[in-house]
Design an enzyme around this catalytic site. Structure first.
Site, PDB file in Angstrom:
ATOM      1  N   TYR A 184      -1.092 -14.915  12.319  1.00 36.10           N
ATOM      2  CA  TYR A 184      -2.406 -14.609  12.389  1.00 36.10           C
ATOM      3  C   TYR A 184      -3.249 -14.171  11.129  1.00 36.10           C
ATOM      4  O   TYR A 184      -2.388 -13.765  10.186  1.00 36.10           O
ATOM      5  CB  TYR A 184      -2.624 -13.621  13.596  1.00 36.10           C
ATOM      6  CG  TYR A 184      -2.197 -12.368  13.484  1.00 36.10           C
ATOM      7  CD1 TYR A 184      -0.814 -11.988  13.129  1.00 36.10           C
ATOM      8  CD2 TYR A 184      -3.075 -11.344  13.254  1.00 36.10           C
ATOM      9  CE1 TYR A 184      -0.262 -10.560  12.810  1.00 36.10           C
ATOM     10  CE2 TYR A 184      -2.795  -9.939  12.702  1.00 36.10           C
ATOM     11  CZ  TYR A 184      -1.298  -9.700  12.582  1.00 36.10           C
ATOM     12  OH  TYR A 184      -0.976  -8.668  12.672  1.00 36.10           O
ATOM     13  N   ARG A 229      -3.757 -16.653   2.524  1.00 33.92           N
ATOM     14  CA  ARG A 229      -2.737 -15.990   2.981  1.00 33.92           C
ATOM     15  C   ARG A 229      -2.265 -16.643   4.505  1.00 33.92           C
ATOM     16  O   ARG A 229      -0.838 -16.848   4.745  1.00 33.92           O
ATOM     17  CB  ARG A 229      -2.719 -14.533   3.417  1.00 33.92           C
ATOM     18  CG  ARG A 229      -1.554 -13.676   3.918  1.00 33.92           C
ATOM     19  CD  ARG A 229      -1.716 -12.328   4.026  1.00 33.92           C
ATOM     20  NE  ARG A 229      -2.849 -12.023   4.920  1.00 33.92           N
ATOM     21  CZ  ARG A 229      -3.047 -10.746   5.062  1.00 33.92           C
ATOM     22  NH1 ARG A 229      -2.665  -9.864   4.110  1.00 33.92           N
ATOM     23  NH2 ARG A 229      -4.180 -10.310   5.918  1.00 33.92           N
ATOM     24  N   ARG A 234      10.167 -24.401  27.136  1.00 32.70           N
ATOM     25  CA  ARG A 234      10.724 -23.405  26.408  1.00 32.70           C
ATOM     26  C   ARG A 234      12.306 -24.067  26.064  1.00 32.70           C
ATOM     27  O   ARG A 234      13.062 -24.223  26.612  1.00 32.70           O
ATOM     28  CB  ARG A 234      11.128 -22.208  27.227  1.00 32.70           C
ATOM     29  CG  ARG A 234      11.488 -20.793  26.814  1.00 32.70           C
ATOM     30  CD  ARG A 234      11.575 -19.707  27.292  1.00 32.70           C
ATOM     31  NE  ARG A 234      11.944 -18.468  26.617  1.00 32.70           N
ATOM     32  CZ  ARG A 234      13.237 -18.166  26.389  1.00 32.70           C
ATOM     33  NH1 ARG A 234      14.237 -19.007  26.670  1.00 32.70           N
ATOM     34  NH2 ARG A 234      13.598 -17.268  25.733  1.00 32.70           N
ATOM     35  N   LEU A 269       3.473  -6.352   4.167  1.00 34.74           N
ATOM     36  CA  LEU A 269       2.426  -7.303   4.058  1.00 34.74           C
ATOM     37  C   LEU A 269       1.547  -7.040   3.116  1.00 34.74           C
ATOM     38  O   LEU A 269       1.165  -5.770   2.936  1.00 34.74           O
ATOM     39  CB  LEU A 269       1.787  -7.392   5.461  1.00 34.74           C
ATOM     40  CG  LEU A 269       0.679  -8.612   5.346  1.00 34.74           C
ATOM     41  CD1 LEU A 269       1.049  -9.642   5.813  1.00 34.74           C
ATOM     42  CD2 LEU A 269      -0.412  -8.141   6.439  1.00 34.74           C
ATOM     43  N   LYS A 311       2.604 -13.028   7.937  1.00 39.90           N
ATOM     44  CA  LYS A 311       1.833 -12.315   8.844  1.00 39.90           C
ATOM     45  C   LYS A 311       2.011 -13.011  10.463  1.00 39.90           C
ATOM     46  O   LYS A 311       1.161 -13.832  10.774  1.00 39.90           O
ATOM     47  CB  LYS A 311       0.190 -12.216   8.486  1.00 39.90           C
ATOM     48  CG  LYS A 311      -0.688 -11.007   9.238  1.00 39.90           C
ATOM     49  CD  LYS A 311      -1.764 -11.030   8.741  1.00 39.90           C
ATOM     50  CE  LYS A 311      -2.703 -10.166   9.341  1.00 39.90           C
ATOM     51  NZ  LYS A 311      -2.194  -8.789   9.583  1.00 39.90           N
ATOM     52  N   GLU A 336       5.128   0.886   4.752  1.00 35.18           N
ATOM     53  CA  GLU A 336       3.523   0.755   4.886  1.00 35.18           C
ATOM     54  C   GLU A 336       3.182   1.140   6.313  1.00 35.18           C
ATOM     55  O   GLU A 336       4.139   1.730   6.952  1.00 35.18           O
ATOM     56  CB  GLU A 336       3.144  -0.747   4.928  1.00 35.18           C
ATOM     57  CG  GLU A 336       3.952  -1.777   5.724  1.00 35.18           C
ATOM     58  CD  GLU A 336       3.664  -3.188   5.719  1.00 35.18           C
ATOM     59  OE1 GLU A 336       2.348  -3.373   5.283  1.00 35.18           O
ATOM     60  OE2 GLU A 336       4.271  -4.129   5.946  1.00 35.18           O
TER      61      GLU A 336
HETATM   62  N1  PDD Z   1      -3.079  -5.743  10.011  1.00 35.16           N
HETATM   63  N2  PDD Z   1       0.378  -4.104   6.743  1.00 35.16           N
HETATM   64  C1  PDD Z   1       0.355  -4.710   7.922  1.00 35.16           C
HETATM   65  C2  PDD Z   1       1.710  -4.388   8.586  1.00 35.16           C
HETATM   66  C3  PDD Z   1      -0.774  -4.938   8.686  1.00 35.16           C
HETATM   67  O1  PDD Z   1      -0.824  -5.402   9.962  1.00 35.16           O
HETATM   68  C4  PDD Z   1      -1.787  -5.061   7.857  1.00 35.16           C
HETATM   69  C5  PDD Z   1      -3.340  -5.708   8.548  1.00 35.16           C
HETATM   70  C6  PDD Z   1      -2.015  -4.677   6.692  1.00 35.16           C
HETATM   71  C7  PDD Z   1      -3.156  -4.717   5.740  1.00 35.16           C
HETATM   72  O2  PDD Z   1      -3.607  -5.991   5.635  1.00 35.16           O
HETATM   73  P1  PDD Z   1      -5.263  -6.580   5.381  1.00 35.16           P
HETATM   74  O3  PDD Z   1      -5.633  -5.607   4.168  1.00 35.16           O
HETATM   75  O4  PDD Z   1      -5.140  -7.880   4.971  1.00 35.16           O
HETATM   76  O5  PDD Z   1      -6.070  -6.324   6.637  1.00 35.16           O
HETATM   77  C8  PDD Z   1      -0.826  -4.147   6.058  1.00 35.16           C
HETATM   78  C9  PDD Z   1      -4.397  -6.282  10.638  1.00 35.16           C
HETATM   79  C10 PDD Z   1      -5.629  -5.602  10.286  1.00 35.16           C
HETATM   80  C11 PDD Z   1      -4.169  -6.428  12.091  1.00 35.16           C
HETATM   81  O6  PDD Z   1      -2.774  -6.702  12.597  1.00 35.16           O
HETATM   82  O7  PDD Z   1      -4.570  -5.943  12.897  1.00 35.16           O
END
Ligand code: PDD
Length: 283
Positions: A33, A52, A100, A205, A148, A181
């Site tokens: 996503y 990405r 499945r 990420l 992601k 993170e």
């Molecule tokens: N999440 N690290 C993780 C684990 C994340 O899920 C996200 C973003 C980020 C920051 O990435 P970016 O700057 O590209 O949004 C770092 C999104 C916002 C979410 O899952 O809602």
């Protein structure tokens, strides 16, 4: 006006939008996503997010269900149809619907859903002024969180633990005691004018907000180091931040029982936020 979602080629009523019970996203978290911020009806850092998305699809061996240009067209349509001035776009691609079975199905078309949501910049600015609190948790995720994917149970549990402890975000610790993170954001601390963030690897990420902020700060000649940091470093931090598409740059004023600075947002918070806002590309 009804909220509109995009599901596999059709625009439909958001409340009635659905996918099949045997969608592999639902059964295996077999998909990826992206979350894009929208500011003033424009998509923030669209090209980097799309890049990405294609990387994530490639890593899990799913073909994009539509061509590259079609993503921009649909997202812009949703922004217009839903009258989003400031908000978020959620985009999800799964391996598709199949009986499945763990192995990849043959001849299955990947599923694509895109939704939009309005957010308030006033809410963002009032949260920014106060800063947020962070809870330290263990990082229980798999070894490829640079992709992601929809595989989000560990961050869901981490975030819930943070909320139950009166915090807004969780910072996750690896087995060596370093912060990887946030549950849905990247983590930063500032010690004596030196800004530190965890280096990009398979263990975090590579946030698009992180990337834009790094580019912005390089131009401003801010002393930035990509290196791991631990709880001792947090104790010495003068300021701390998170970055994400949903929070942009957000100051952190407390991590567990450690007050950052004086427990209030510091001088660099506005400098970094403004530098980021100047640096973003709008499409
Ligand atoms: N999440 N690290 C993780 C684990 C994340 O899920 C996200 C973003 C980020 C920051 O990435 P970016 O700057 O590209 O949004 C770092 C999104 C916002 C979410 O899952 O809602």
């Amino acid at each position: 006006m009804t909220r509109i979602a995009y599901v596999n080629g059709k625009y439909c009523d958001h409340d009635l939008a659905h996918v099949h019970i045997e969608d592999r996203g639902y059964q295996f978290a077999d998909g990826v996503y992206e979350v894009f911020a929208v500011l003033n009806k424009k998509i923030v850092d669209y090209d980097d997010h799309l890049k990405r998305l294609y990387r994530s699809l490639n890593e899990i061996k799913v073909k994009s269900p539509i061509c590259k240009d079609a993503f921009l067209f649909i997202i812009r349509n949703l922004i217009r149809k839903n009258n989003v001035t400031n908000g978020l776009i959620y985009l999800q691609v799964t391996r598709g619907v199949a009986e499945r079975d763990f192995k990849f199905p043959k001849n299955t078309k990947p599923s694509l859903i895109i939704t939009s949501k309005k957010t308030s910049m006033d809410d963002y600015f009032s949260k920014f002024k106060k800063g947020i609190k962070v809870k330290i948790t263990d990082d229980l995720r798999w070894k490829r969180v640079d992709i992601k994917t929809l595989n989000l149970l560990p961050p869901v549990l981490a975030k819930q633990k943070a909320i139950e402890n009166g915090c807004d975000e969780a910072w996750m610790l690896d087995s060596e005691g370093f912060i990887t993170e946030g549950s849905s954001s990247n983590a930063w601390i500032l010690i004596k004018n030196k800004l530190i963030t965890t280096p990009a690897s398979n263990s975090i990420l590579k946030g698009i907000t992180r990337l834009s902020l790094i580019k912005a700060l390089k131009k401003k000649k801010i002393n930035l180091v990509e290196k791991k940091f631990n709880i001792n470093d947090i104790k010495n931090a003068d300021e701390a931040f998170i970055t994400s598409a949903t929070q942009f740059v957000m100051p952190v004023v407390k991590v567990d029982n450690i007050k950052i600075g004086k427990g209030k947002i510091g001088n660099y918070a506005n400098i970094f936020k403004d530098a980021y806002m100047e640096a973003i590309q709008l499409k």
